[in-house]
Every structure is written in structure tokens, then in C-alpha cells.
Design a protein around this motif. Structure first.
Motif, short mmCIF file in Angstrom:
data_model
loop_
_atom_site.label_atom_id
_atom_site.label_comp_id
_atom_site.label_asym_id
_atom_site.label_seq_id
_atom_site.Cartn_x
_atom_site.Cartn_y
_atom_site.Cartn_z
N ILE A 2 0.85 -1.19 0.00
CA ILE A 2 0.00 0.00 0.00
C ILE A 2 0.89 1.24 0.00
N ILE A 3 0.61 2.16 -0.89
CA ILE A 3 1.39 3.41 -0.94
C ILE A 3 0.46 4.56 -0.60
N ILE A 4 0.81 5.30 0.44
CA ILE A 4 -0.01 6.46 0.83
C ILE A 4 0.67 7.73 0.30
N MET A 5 -0.06 8.47 -0.50
CA MET A 5 0.50 9.69 -1.09
C MET A 5 0.34 10.86 -0.11
N LYS A 6 1.22 11.85 -0.26
CA LYS A 6 1.10 13.06 0.58
C LYS A 6 -0.15 13.82 0.18
N PRO A 7 -0.77 14.56 1.13
CA PRO A 7 -1.98 15.32 0.77
C PRO A 7 -1.71 16.27 -0.40
N GLU A 8 -0.46 16.79 -0.49
CA GLU A 8 -0.19 17.77 -1.55
C GLU A 8 0.33 17.12 -2.84
N ALA A 9 0.33 15.79 -2.90
CA ALA A 9 0.82 15.12 -4.13
C ALA A 9 -0.02 15.56 -5.32
N THR A 10 0.66 15.85 -6.42
CA THR A 10 -0.09 16.31 -7.60
C THR A 10 -0.60 15.11 -8.40
N ALA A 11 -1.58 15.38 -9.26
CA ALA A 11 -2.13 14.32 -10.11
C ALA A 11 -1.02 13.75 -10.99
N GLN A 12 -0.09 14.62 -11.42
CA GLN A 12 1.02 14.18 -12.29
C GLN A 12 1.93 13.20 -11.54
N GLN A 13 2.22 13.53 -10.27
CA GLN A 13 3.09 12.64 -9.48
C GLN A 13 2.43 11.28 -9.28
N ILE A 14 1.13 11.30 -9.04
CA ILE A 14 0.40 10.02 -8.85
C ILE A 14 0.41 9.22 -10.15
N ASP A 15 0.16 9.92 -11.27
CA ASP A 15 0.16 9.22 -12.57
C ASP A 15 1.53 8.61 -12.85
N ASP A 16 2.60 9.39 -12.58
CA ASP A 16 3.96 8.89 -12.87
C ASP A 16 4.26 7.64 -12.07
N LEU A 17 3.84 7.66 -10.81
CA LEU A 17 4.11 6.50 -9.95
C LEU A 17 3.31 5.28 -10.43
N CYS A 18 2.04 5.52 -10.80
CA CYS A 18 1.23 4.39 -11.29
C CYS A 18 1.84 3.82 -12.58
N ASP A 19 2.32 4.70 -13.48
CA ASP A 19 2.94 4.22 -14.73
C ASP A 19 4.17 3.38 -14.40
N ASN A 20 4.94 3.88 -13.45
CA ASN A 20 6.16 3.16 -13.06
C ASN A 20 5.81 1.76 -12.56
N LEU A 21 4.79 1.68 -11.69
CA LEU A 21 4.41 0.38 -11.13
C LEU A 21 3.83 -0.54 -12.20
N GLU A 22 3.02 0.03 -13.09
CA GLU A 22 2.41 -0.79 -14.14
C GLU A 22 3.47 -1.31 -15.11
N SER A 23 4.49 -0.48 -15.34
CA SER A 23 5.57 -0.93 -16.25
C SER A 23 6.35 -2.09 -15.63
N ARG A 24 6.23 -2.29 -14.33
CA ARG A 24 6.89 -3.44 -13.68
C ARG A 24 5.92 -4.62 -13.51
N GLY A 25 4.79 -4.54 -14.20
CA GLY A 25 3.85 -5.66 -14.18
C GLY A 25 2.84 -5.64 -13.04
N MET A 26 2.78 -4.54 -12.30
CA MET A 26 1.83 -4.47 -11.17
C MET A 26 0.48 -3.91 -11.65
N THR A 27 -0.55 -4.26 -10.89
CA THR A 27 -1.86 -3.63 -11.10
C THR A 27 -2.03 -2.65 -9.94
N VAL A 28 -2.48 -1.44 -10.25
CA VAL A 28 -2.60 -0.43 -9.19
C VAL A 28 -4.06 -0.01 -9.03
N GLN A 29 -4.56 -0.10 -7.81
CA GLN A 29 -5.91 0.40 -7.52
C GLN A 29 -5.78 1.74 -6.84
#
Ligand code: PEP
Ligand code: MN
Length: 337
Positions: A2-29
């Protein structure tokens, strides 16, 4: 994970992290709450190091929800593993006794000790031929000649033999000649050695490293198992702490911990754990009460003249007395000898 983002995390930062995880074969909810977004990561998360994600911008906290070891994990293998050591089962209802000297010294010493421990009920003969000594000036073992003497003692007594390996180069030789291959505390994280042993099907007695955590230890077992060898027996032999009255500190709480986390058998070596022969009996009984599947005890036919670890070695008579006490205790913990 489980990854908890900071309250001020931007949509771009969240998208980048999800892309990174998905590129390693993970599914992200993604779960977006009022204060922050929480990402549930599903997949082969054992291949990820949670700490790496703390460096991503916008990440507040990372929480692993499953253990990083799989093949050693009880979740995927609920029943206890029983390892067959040349006809001796390790991990079942029957307690196993490994006994013998620290080092193989000569034919008379190893055979005489073997006959005596067998007469008391030892199952497997232990003896070091390759010795990992702290000082290069200490006795280093008889090496290949030591293996020959173990084989001789085995053919006379019928006992399977257990001895320590130090080099990946010797895996083939040990696989042919030894019944249980011991990996000592100092080599618990010798990953080349572990992977090489994983290519055999030989029972491997994996001692706990002197400063290894439970997870470090189980991940070392995982190296052997991931390479194809499921036959791993764990051995607690004491850890380094501030206490120096004893040689090491016997961590008995590790036994229920291992039993909860893993299906692998776990035995206790009270000899290296204490360094003191007079403590061995008490600690052996405590280990069995704590749920250990057996013991590895150093026994020498002449401890004052032992070439290594004489101070912690029982005499054959003391070993016989210990086995008598274990006989009394075994039924209380629903075990046999
Ligand atoms: C041994 O069994 O003799 C030995 C050297 O053990 P450890 O690796 O636990 O120190
Ligand atoms: Mn020893």
C-alpha cells in the motif's frame, strides 16, 4: 503493498508513480480520499523494494502487506514440511538429534564419538571437515580427508552425516558424499553458495547468521528454494547481542516466529548459542519446550583435547543424560524421540 501519497501530491506525481508500477507488471488500484490518495499495488510485489518508492515525489508512506518470501511462506504451504534426511524425517512429530564433534580430528575420534552418540539415540552424525574459523591461525579442518573420515564413521554406524560447506566450488563433491549439507552462520548470506545448493535436492541445514533478522534468514532459505531445492532445515544458533557472558544469545522466540511464518522445520544448536557445555542441557530442553523440531549438539569423546569448541562440547555421557531428559519432556510437547 500500500502506498499512501502526501496530501499535496499532484495528479502528475500520482500518474507517474502508477505508470512506473504498471511498467513493472503491477496492477494499481487508486483510492482517492478527502485528504490523500492511497494506492493498492497488486502483483509480484516481492520483486519490489518498498524503500525505493519513498524516493518518489509525493509519496508519504509505503506499507508492505505480505512477506517478501514465497516458497518458505506458510501462507502458500500451510502444512509443516518434513525433510527426509536419508531416511530420518526432520520436521514431523519425531524430534531429530544431530550430534557429534565440532571438527573431525582423526578416525578414532569421529568413529568413537559416533558410536557413542548413536548408542544414546542420535539420528545424524555432525562433524566439521571445512571449518570457518575466526582466526586464520586456528585449526581449519581436515578438509577432504575429514569427509573420508565422516564416510568411514557413517559406514560403521549407519548414521547419515551432516557437515559444513564453505565454497560453491564444492557443491558437487558434497552432493555426492554428504547426506545433509550445513551452511554455517558466517555463510548464511553467501548468495552464490545458496543458489548453487538450490540446484541440488540435498537437505540443507541453514544456520541463522549471527546478526540476521527473521526475514533475512527466511530470504536466505528462499534463495535455496527459488533455485529449485525445497529441502531446507533452519537452525537457530544464537545471535550477537551486548551480552558476553555466553558466546551468543539464544533466541528462543524465533522458534514460534518461524513456525508462524514458515512451514520449514527449525532446530536449535544450544552449543554455539551458549559456548558453555554446562548450559547445553537446560537450553536444549527450553528449545524443545518452545517447539523446536530437534537439536544440533556438539559432543566430543575428549572435550579438553578438542581442536575446536571443546568448552561447549558435551561428553558422550552428558549427551546420554540429555537424551534421557528429552525422553521425559517429549510427550509433554506431543513429540516422540
Ligand atoms: C559449527 O557448527 O561448528 C559452526 C561453526 O557453527 P556456526 O556456523 O553456527 O558458528
Ligand atoms: Mn563448533
Amino acid at each position: 503493498m500500500i502506498i499512501i501519497m502526501k496530501p499535496e501530491a499532484t495528479a502528475q506525481q500520482i500518474d507517474d508513480l502508477c505508470d512506473n508500477l504498471e511498467s513493472r507488471g503491477m496492477t494499481v488500484q487508486r483510492n482517492s480520499g478527502v485528504d490523500c490518495t492511497v494506492l493498492g499495488v497488486i502483483g509480484d510485489v516481492g520483486s519490489l523494494d518498498p524503500h525505493d518508492f519513498l524516493t518518489h515525489e509525493g509519496v508519504e508512506r509505503v506499507m508492505p502487506v505480505s512477506e517478501p518470501f514465497k516458497k518458505a511462506n506458510r501462507k502458500f504451504h500451510p502444512q509443516d514440511s518434513v525433510i527426509d534426511c536419508k531416511g530420518v524425517p526432520v520436521g514431523g512429530r519425531k524430534l531429530v538429534l544431530f550430534a557429534g564433534p565440532c571438527s573431525v580430528e582423526n578416525s578414532e575420534q569421529i568413529t568413537d564419538t559416533a558410536l557413542k552418540v548413536r548408542a544414546s539415540g542420535a539420528d545424524i552424525l555432525r562433524g566439521g571437515a571445512y571449518k570457518p574459523r575466526t582466526s586464520p591461525y586456528s585449526f581449519q579442518g581436515l578438509k577432504l580427508h575429514g569427509l573420508e573420515l565422516l564416510e568411514e564413521a557413517s559406514s560403521i554406524t549407519g548414521m547419515p552425516i551432516c557437515t559444513e560447506i564453505m565454497s560453491p566450488k564444492l557443491v558437487e563433491e558434497f552432493d555426492r558424499r554428504v547426506d545433509v549439507i550445513q551452511v554455517g552462520a558466517r555463510n548464511m548470506q553467501n548468495f552464490d553458495l545458496l543458489s548453487e545448493l538450490g540446484k541440488t535436492r540435498k537437505p540443507i541445514l541453514l544456520k541463522r547468521g549471527m546478526s540476521a533478522t527473521v526475514y533475512d534468514w527466511l530470504l536466505s532459505a528462499e534463495y535455496i528454494m527459488a533455485a529449485g531445492n525445497p529441502n531446507v532445515i533452519l537452525c537457530e544458533r544464537g545471535i550477537r547481542t551486548f551480552e558476553n557472558y555466553t558466546r551468543n544469545t539464544l533466541d528462543l522466540s524465533v522458534i514460534p516466529a518461524i513456525k508462524r511464518l514458515s512451514h520449514l522445520p527449525v532446530i536449535v544448536d544450544p552449543s554455539h548459542a551458549t559456548g558453555l557445555s554446562w548450559m547445553v542441557e537446560r537450553m536444549s530442553l527450553a528449545a524443545i519446550a518452545a517447539g523446536a523440531d530437534g537439536l544440533l549438539v556438539e559432543v566430543h569423546n575428549d572435550p579438553p583435547h578438542a581442536l575446536s569448541d571443546g568448552a561447549q562440547s558435551l561428553t558422550p555421557d552428558q549427551f546420554a543424560q540429555l537424551v534421557g531428559k528429552i525422553h521425559g519432556m517429549a510427550p509433554i510437547v506431543e513429540r516422540t524421540l
